[in-house]
Design a protein around this motif. Structure first.
Motif, short mmCIF file in Angstrom:
data_model
loop_
_atom_site.label_atom_id
_atom_site.label_comp_id
_atom_site.label_asym_id
_atom_site.label_seq_id
_atom_site.Cartn_x
_atom_site.Cartn_y
_atom_site.Cartn_z
N THR A 11 -27.28 97.57 -64.22
CA THR A 11 -27.25 99.02 -64.13
C THR A 11 -28.65 99.49 -63.78
N HIS A 12 -28.80 100.01 -62.59
CA HIS A 12 -30.11 100.46 -62.11
C HIS A 12 -29.91 101.25 -60.81
N GLU A 13 -30.99 101.76 -60.25
CA GLU A 13 -30.91 102.56 -59.03
C GLU A 13 -30.35 101.77 -57.85
N THR A 14 -30.70 100.50 -57.75
CA THR A 14 -30.21 99.68 -56.64
C THR A 14 -28.69 99.60 -56.68
N GLN A 15 -28.12 99.52 -57.86
CA GLN A 15 -26.66 99.46 -57.99
C GLN A 15 -26.03 100.72 -57.39
N GLU A 16 -26.63 101.88 -57.66
CA GLU A 16 -26.10 103.13 -57.12
C GLU A 16 -26.15 103.12 -55.59
N ARG A 17 -27.24 102.61 -55.01
CA ARG A 17 -27.38 102.54 -53.55
C ARG A 17 -26.36 101.56 -52.97
N LEU A 18 -26.12 100.44 -53.65
CA LEU A 18 -25.13 99.47 -53.18
C LEU A 18 -23.74 100.08 -53.18
N ALA A 39 -19.21 102.31 -50.17
CA ALA A 39 -18.26 103.42 -50.15
C ALA A 39 -18.20 104.11 -48.79
N GLY A 40 -19.16 103.85 -47.92
CA GLY A 40 -19.21 104.54 -46.63
C GLY A 40 -18.34 103.93 -45.55
N GLN A 41 -17.45 103.02 -45.88
CA GLN A 41 -16.60 102.34 -44.90
C GLN A 41 -15.50 103.26 -44.39
N PRO A 42 -15.44 103.50 -43.06
CA PRO A 42 -14.32 104.28 -42.51
C PRO A 42 -13.00 103.52 -42.74
N SER A 43 -11.95 104.24 -43.09
CA SER A 43 -10.68 103.59 -43.43
C SER A 43 -9.98 102.96 -42.24
N ASP A 44 -10.28 103.40 -41.02
CA ASP A 44 -9.58 102.88 -39.85
C ASP A 44 -10.36 101.79 -39.12
N ALA A 45 -11.46 101.36 -39.67
CA ALA A 45 -12.31 100.38 -38.99
C ALA A 45 -12.16 98.98 -39.58
N GLU A 46 -12.60 97.99 -38.81
CA GLU A 46 -12.68 96.62 -39.31
C GLU A 46 -13.71 96.60 -40.44
N PRO A 47 -13.51 95.79 -41.49
CA PRO A 47 -14.47 95.78 -42.59
C PRO A 47 -15.90 95.53 -42.10
N ARG A 48 -16.83 96.33 -42.60
CA ARG A 48 -18.25 96.20 -42.25
C ARG A 48 -18.94 95.10 -43.03
N SER A 61 -10.08 93.31 -48.36
CA SER A 61 -9.83 94.75 -48.50
C SER A 61 -10.27 95.48 -47.24
N GLU A 62 -10.15 96.81 -47.28
CA GLU A 62 -10.56 97.60 -46.11
C GLU A 62 -12.08 97.57 -45.92
N TRP A 63 -12.84 97.22 -46.94
CA TRP A 63 -14.30 97.18 -46.80
C TRP A 63 -14.86 95.75 -46.78
N LEU A 64 -14.07 94.76 -47.21
CA LEU A 64 -14.58 93.39 -47.33
C LEU A 64 -13.68 92.38 -46.62
N ASP A 65 -14.30 91.59 -45.73
CA ASP A 65 -13.62 90.48 -45.06
C ASP A 65 -13.99 89.22 -45.84
N ILE A 93 -27.64 102.33 -45.10
CA ILE A 93 -26.63 103.39 -45.26
C ILE A 93 -26.72 104.34 -44.06
N GLU A 94 -27.93 104.73 -43.69
CA GLU A 94 -28.12 105.64 -42.57
C GLU A 94 -27.65 105.00 -41.26
N SER A 95 -27.98 103.73 -41.08
CA SER A 95 -27.61 103.01 -39.86
C SER A 95 -26.09 102.90 -39.72
N LEU A 96 -25.40 102.60 -40.81
CA LEU A 96 -23.96 102.42 -40.75
C LEU A 96 -23.19 103.73 -40.68
N SER A 97 -23.81 104.82 -41.10
CA SER A 97 -23.12 106.10 -41.05
C SER A 97 -23.35 106.83 -39.73
N ALA A 98 -24.24 106.31 -38.89
CA ALA A 98 -24.53 106.96 -37.60
C ALA A 98 -23.43 106.73 -36.59
#
Length: 167
Positions: A21-28, A33-42, A76-80, A162-167
């Protein structure tokens, strides 16, 4: 940071997610959580990760953590999530031949990442260096992307990712 196509998550990233439990966990969590639902898992990992994750909970007879990891380590939708196969093992051997400092499990993870089309490898393992490239003559689909950049799960890197993947 070069263009991010897909990120392989090393075992220690899942430990940071589940046990710390720490700040890095929140960033992870924000990153995943930023995975688009219609995309291949990032994000990708191999079933070797599950085996490594379960050692401590089995040793400590922590059934709650066993269930937590078992639940987390699902396709899952976020993990291959893929098994380790013969091609991965052959490429892991090639990596160990090229990079003598690599331990076999790390080489298997790196080989899995390359085989799953990852451009980046997220790990807090300092034994895994900045970048890797597979060079040998085997003809199989694992050589699609031969270069892999290693990222660390620190605040600036996770923010940039996060910024790179959300662009």
């Amino acid at each position: 940071m070069r263009a991010v196509r897909r990120v392989y998550l090393d075992t220690n990233v899942f430990i940071l997610l589940a046990e710390k439990t720490h700040e890095t966990q929140e960033r992870l969590v924000a990153l995943l959580a930023g995975q688009p639902s219609d995309a291949e898992p990032r994000f990708a990992t191999s079933e070797l990760t599950l085996s490594e994750l379960l050692v401590k909970p089995y040793r400590e007879q922590d059934e709650s953590l066993v269930r937590k990891y078992d639940s987390l380590m699902q396709q899952s939708e976020w993990l291959d999530l893929r098994p380790v196969d013969r091609d991965v093992l052959c490429h892991a051997a090639a990596l160990r031949g090229q990079y003598g400092h690599l331990k076999l499990p790390d080489a298997i993870h790196l080989s899995s990442a390359i085989g799953q089309g990852c451009s980046h490898f997220l790990s807090d393992d300092r034994g895994i260096r900045d970048s890797y490239e597979v060079r040998h003559n085997r003809q199989d689909p694992l050589l699609g992307i031969a270069t892999l950049s290693v990222l660390r799960p620190d605040e600036p890197t996770l923010t940039s990712l996060i910024e790179s993947l959300s662009a």
